[in-house]
Design an enzyme around this catalytic site. Sequence first.
Site, PDB file in Angstrom:
ATOM      1  CG  ASP A 282      80.686  80.719  44.473  1.00 18.05           C
ATOM      2  OD1 ASP A 282      79.770  81.547  44.638  1.00 18.05           O
ATOM      3  OD2 ASP A 282      81.824  80.886  44.941  1.00 18.05           O
TER       4      ASP A 282
ATOM      5  CG  ASN B 187      73.991  80.496  51.515  1.00 20.17           C
ATOM      6  OD1 ASN B 187      73.917  79.463  50.857  1.00 20.17           O
ATOM      7  ND2 ASN B 187      75.071  81.278  51.452  1.00 20.17           N
TER       8      ASN B 187
HETATM    9  C1  FPP Z   1      76.271  80.959  45.226  1.00 22.69           C
HETATM   10  O1  FPP Z   1      76.453  82.031  44.338  1.00 22.69           O
HETATM   11  C2  FPP Z   1      74.897  80.457  45.087  1.00 22.69           C
HETATM   12  C3  FPP Z   1      74.020  80.318  46.114  1.00 22.69           C
HETATM   13  C4  FPP Z   1      74.329  80.651  47.497  1.00 22.69           C
HETATM   14  C5  FPP Z   1      72.642  79.846  45.875  1.00 22.69           C
HETATM   15  C6  FPP Z   1      72.526  78.793  44.844  1.00 22.69           C
HETATM   16  C7  FPP Z   1      71.103  78.506  44.659  1.00 22.69           C
HETATM   17  C8  FPP Z   1      70.524  78.225  43.512  1.00 22.69           C
HETATM   18  C9  FPP Z   1      71.213  78.096  42.213  1.00 22.69           C
HETATM   19  C10 FPP Z   1      69.054  78.000  43.519  1.00 22.69           C
HETATM   20  C11 FPP Z   1      68.757  76.676  44.152  1.00 22.69           C
HETATM   21  C12 FPP Z   1      67.661  76.051  43.500  1.00 22.69           C
HETATM   22  C13 FPP Z   1      67.664  74.773  43.065  1.00 22.69           C
HETATM   23  C14 FPP Z   1      66.491  74.342  42.310  1.00 22.69           C
HETATM   24  C15 FPP Z   1      68.744  73.800  43.317  1.00 22.69           C
HETATM   25  P1  FPP Z   1      76.638  83.495  44.942  1.00 22.69           P
HETATM   26  O2  FPP Z   1      75.291  84.102  45.105  1.00 22.69           O
HETATM   27  O3  FPP Z   1      77.420  83.434  46.211  1.00 22.69           O
HETATM   28  O4  FPP Z   1      77.437  84.184  43.800  1.00 22.69           O
HETATM   29  P2  FPP Z   1      78.581  85.285  43.978  1.00 22.69           P
HETATM   30  O5  FPP Z   1      79.695  84.638  44.735  1.00 22.69           O
HETATM   31  O6  FPP Z   1      78.937  85.609  42.570  1.00 22.69           O
HETATM   32  O7  FPP Z   1      77.959  86.437  44.707  1.00 22.69           O
END
Ligand code: FPP
Length: 247
Positions: free
Chosen positions: A27, A75
């Site tokens: 996150d 998501n």
């Molecule tokens: C949460 O941060 C992250 C996600 C929902 C997506 C995570 C996905 C990746 C890192 C890419 C996946 C790829 C591989 C190769 C495993 P957020 O977007 O909710 O962050 P925020 O809370 O700061 O908005």
Amino acid sequence: MSFLFGKKNNQKPDPEHLPAHIGIIMDGNGRWAQKRGLPRTAGHAAGVKTFKNISLYAQEIGIRQITFYAFSTENWKRPKQEIDRIMQLLDQYIEEGLAEYAERKARIRFVGDLAPIPPKMAEKIRRLEALTKDYTGWTLNIALNYGGRAEIVNAAQKIAREAVEGTLAPEEISENTIASRLYYDDMSECDLIIRPSGEYRLSNFLLWQSAYSEFWFDKILWPDFKPEDLDRAICDFQKRQRRFGAI
Ligand code: FPP
């Protein structure tokens, strides 16, 4: 100790008492990018680098199983452009990972419902899983279109079908019946769940598997997460007394 106040200590985990299965909620990618005036997708690209670094480090220090939450059943509510970028990053990673994981003798599994995943990508995923399926010494699970509730519903449907077919009597249903019908029956317990970014939620991650998990939260944003942070989480875990309901 006061001289350590505000500093990270570089203690190394005790290799004899490592958590067998770690779950990580990656996150903070969006906030990391926004803080730098970048689009949120740049945060996901940075998050993939951290994912690679931390998954390889976990293997190096002897963690036998690790599960990363890459994309949840919720998501899909995000803007299409962001979803497309996450899928593209995953696709790229699978492509690059094919040879590297086989070489590293790592078993890769995707956990979740792949039905809505683009067919070409789903095919690559199945190929990567088939190629690495015998490397059971170290397992990297990637939770994709995963929801803890959906996983339990899926197990309940399997059980109901068996009951209707007459191969399972309702009074025979135990915790083990459910655990063995989750997406993978050998990942039914998770010892340590890590969530960076200062949020204190499970967000539908490993609901069944977290019944006796230890939790580790920190304000650090996922793209900034380093091997030393994994060490800190594991060292903290190793100080806990796990009683599993006993005294
Ligand atoms: C949460 O941060 C992250 C996600 C929902 C997506 C995570 C996905 C990746 C890192 C890419 C996946 C790829 C591989 C190769 C495993 P957020 O977007 O909710 O962050 P925020 O809370 O700061 O908005």
